[in-house]
Scaffold this active site. Sequence first.
Site, PDB file in Angstrom:
ATOM      1  N   HIS A 132       0.838  -1.201   0.000  1.00  0.00           N
ATOM      2  CA  HIS A 132       0.000   0.000   0.000  1.00  0.00           C
ATOM      3  C   HIS A 132       0.873   1.250   0.000  1.00  0.00           C
ATOM      4  O   HIS A 132       0.774   2.107   0.883  1.00  0.00           O
ATOM      5  CB  HIS A 132      -0.963   0.001   1.195  1.00  0.00           C
ATOM      6  CG  HIS A 132      -2.059  -1.003   1.054  1.00  0.00           C
ATOM      7  ND1 HIS A 132      -3.054  -1.165   1.997  1.00  0.00           N
ATOM      8  CD2 HIS A 132      -2.316  -1.930   0.094  1.00  0.00           C
ATOM      9  CE1 HIS A 132      -3.870  -2.134   1.601  1.00  0.00           C
ATOM     10  NE2 HIS A 132      -3.437  -2.604   0.450  1.00  0.00           N
ATOM     11  N   TYR A 153       0.919  -7.968   5.347  1.00  0.00           N
ATOM     12  CA  TYR A 153       1.154  -8.338   3.951  1.00  0.00           C
ATOM     13  C   TYR A 153       2.494  -9.048   3.775  1.00  0.00           C
ATOM     14  O   TYR A 153       2.635  -9.918   2.911  1.00  0.00           O
ATOM     15  CB  TYR A 153       1.087  -7.102   3.059  1.00  0.00           C
ATOM     16  CG  TYR A 153      -0.319  -6.578   2.875  1.00  0.00           C
ATOM     17  CD1 TYR A 153      -1.205  -7.204   2.011  1.00  0.00           C
ATOM     18  CD2 TYR A 153      -0.768  -5.461   3.581  1.00  0.00           C
ATOM     19  CE1 TYR A 153      -2.499  -6.735   1.844  1.00  0.00           C
ATOM     20  CE2 TYR A 153      -2.057  -4.986   3.425  1.00  0.00           C
ATOM     21  CZ  TYR A 153      -2.922  -5.622   2.554  1.00  0.00           C
ATOM     22  OH  TYR A 153      -4.204  -5.167   2.411  1.00  0.00           O
ATOM     23  N   GLU A 202      -4.244   3.386  25.764  1.00  0.00           N
ATOM     24  CA  GLU A 202      -4.484   4.812  25.581  1.00  0.00           C
ATOM     25  C   GLU A 202      -3.674   5.207  24.349  1.00  0.00           C
ATOM     26  O   GLU A 202      -2.448   5.264  24.384  1.00  0.00           O
ATOM     27  CB  GLU A 202      -4.057   5.591  26.824  1.00  0.00           C
ATOM     28  CG  GLU A 202      -4.926   5.256  28.032  1.00  0.00           C
ATOM     29  CD  GLU A 202      -4.479   5.981  29.299  1.00  0.00           C
ATOM     30  OE1 GLU A 202      -3.387   6.599  29.288  1.00  0.00           O
ATOM     31  OE2 GLU A 202      -5.212   5.927  30.287  1.00  0.00           O
ATOM     32  N   ASP A 216      -3.023   7.805  22.774  1.00  0.00           N
ATOM     33  CA  ASP A 216      -2.166   8.990  22.781  1.00  0.00           C
ATOM     34  C   ASP A 216      -0.924   8.743  23.630  1.00  0.00           C
ATOM     35  O   ASP A 216      -0.134   9.653  23.865  1.00  0.00           O
ATOM     36  CB  ASP A 216      -2.926  10.207  23.307  1.00  0.00           C
ATOM     37  CG  ASP A 216      -3.541   9.977  24.681  1.00  0.00           C
ATOM     38  OD1 ASP A 216      -3.625   8.808  25.118  1.00  0.00           O
ATOM     39  OD2 ASP A 216      -3.952  10.960  25.327  1.00  0.00           O
TER      40      ASP A 216
END
Length: 803
Positions: free
Chosen positions: A352, A361, A531, A533
């Site tokens: 991709h 992949y 989390e 972030d």
Amino acid sequence: MKRILTLGIVLLTVNSLLPAQEITFSETKFNWGTVREQDGNVSHDFRFVNTGDKPLTIKNIITGCGCTSSEWTEKAYQPGEEGIIRLVYHPQGRTENDINLVAEIYTNRAAKGVVTLEMAGEIKREAPSYSSRYNPANGKRSQSPTYIPQDEYEQILERIREELYAKTTTQQADRATEKLLRSMLPEGKWSDLDYACFFRTNWEPVEHLKRLVTIAASYTDKQSRYYGNEVLYNAIRDALQYWVKQDPTCFNWWYNQISVPQTQASLLALMDAGQKKLPSEIRMPILKAMGERSDPRKWTGANKMDIAIHHLIRGCLLKNDSIVRVNADEIFYPVQIVANEGIQEDLSYHQHGPQLYIGGYGTVFVDNIVRMGNILNGTKYAMNPEKLTLFSNFIRNTYFNVFRSRYLDFSVTGRGVSRKGTLDYGDCAALFRNLQALDAKHAGEYADIARRFLTQEASYQRSDKNTMYHCSDYMLHNRQNYDFSVRTSSTRTNKTESGNGENLYGTYMSDGATNIRVNGNEYADIFPVWEWDRIPGTTLPAGEKRNPIDWGSKGTCTFTGGVSDGKYGVMTFKMDDYGVKAQKSWFMFDNEVVCLGSGIGSNVPTDIVTTVNQCHLDGNVWINTGKALRQATQGEFAFEQAPQWIWHDSIAYLFPQGNNIKLKMDRQKGNWAKINFNYPATEISMPIFNLVINHGQSPRNASYAYIVVPGINHPEKMKTYSCRHLKIERNDTEIQAVNNRKSGILQIVFFKPGTFDNEEIKVKALKPCVVQIKKSKGKVTDMQIADPQNQEKLKPGVDVIIL
């Protein structure tokens, strides 16, 4: 009977500070309680108001599985206008006992985000009654004739059949066949499959074909008690007639062009050895569809191979040399160094676009080459020796090095990080058996790796090496006792993608993410409660951010990369994204990794946080404050003065700089549906070790320093450990440098031309660069230089001078 449940809506007031378009629901979650299957469909109306000042339209609604449908009025809702979205659950024939479904609402709202509606409940079922039409007891086993392949087509098909039979024991396959036949309806279908399913992943109709492969294996395996049983043949014939008549198609091309024809190829290969052949009115339409719906020449990498495999099997069934030869070439075509998708010149793997995909992949690529390499071995369609050499180099020097024990590095698996079990590859016994046969020259090396997978002895025969994958902005540091990696992105590479409802919150996975692994399973299936972030290694604004673009986007950094001599390395990342600037570098030695950050600034009015690690909480946590050593209990800790070190799960974290350290050890809650739309929203919780450095709101020129020391299997060993051989020489916006006196290695990052001088050595860089200098007995024995901007090859003595 249809049951409609509604709730009243609180009327909302429109004021002068409204966004252009906004959809506001009176509720976003609903629980049906107990639903009886025999009562039929149940529905619920979610009421909303356009609380914006411009017309609102609903573009699309994607439901969590084919068991759920949606109804709404296609119109423009004026400001203040109310509307209804009806979600309908269809319980008939389902296998789940609990309802945990998610629907995503796509609108033209100004905020552009997706609104999520959740539905829950439980299903009460009556015991099913099955037709006796496909009772295998009504048939009998045939005699097993001696079979000798007459040509290479038959030899290839026989190897494919042997591979299919080996996936399970004959007894297990027969039991599965009995269960499937008992539940098959007279028209040749199963009631628990939604043949009208439109979902882009977990598409149910393909399961129909996979079940037929199981039955066909029992019908054609000479070891099966049902070999040649005509009841099995009738079931397969009827079910294929049903499939051909329905001709299901999916909105996801992958099912239509890869999954379905590959499964059909396996099924037809099995039935080609059956006592009774499939009638041409069934067999030929399937072969025709397999030939028309895909072309491997239009694809690259793993997708090309997947498509070519079913075409090759089709060619063998038709005994067509041209089809087989063309597709054998297509299968092995990706075994080459390429500039686009596939194996890169540094032996990383892309799919991709310029996106790192050694797992995902890359795994498909490895599995296909090993599988087809063995199936075609010894025939005129076999892989040539040059390609085998390259493949062996890739799999031994890249692919298996991203595993610790049997667990994959989470930063190389792309959007697959949001799938259950994605990091745990099991023992891969069949893969290693086939590798030892295909690449016999390195059979011993594969045996050592296989032992690590099977026994989970992560350190067994593990060698020390460091690799900078400059094509992929990725550095991998392998040691016998641990593995450490850094993943970044740049204007040359793509960030980790989302797509098909997967990896919805993986926005920051390519922004300096680090994997710190001793046992290997530190991050296995942690992701629904992560989390997002606080991805290990990153410096980010507080607050999770949903991936804004499907299928990946280019990074924004122009200065990231590193230098390696094959054993030691240093990597850097000059970040300027999400309103945050930071200069980050990782200095990798034998027993430690030094992590530095400087020039940290932000115009975002929220805390900026550098995450040291966020992994499974496994065992005790010990903290040395310099005054006392104590065992930490669950909860949250904020340190006014940074501790000297924190130890957890065989890893010590040292803090030579007095940063604001925060530690959280508690159960974190989440669900798979949040990060992958294809899973239910069932809440789960896990105990998590969450260690960060908080730089506060809108920092200016902040910095950090921490040292990771993996492989310390007990905190008592920290009493004898010393890091005095490590000296952080500089950590500012011009230079970051660490000196390892024990190894005689000096690593320097020049963010701009300048001079480094520690009174022992003076180094002048005429261009921004990364430098590693090795000394022995006071003399420089080696110098490695790299340009993190990837613009030119720098030369020692010309671009970097030791004065």
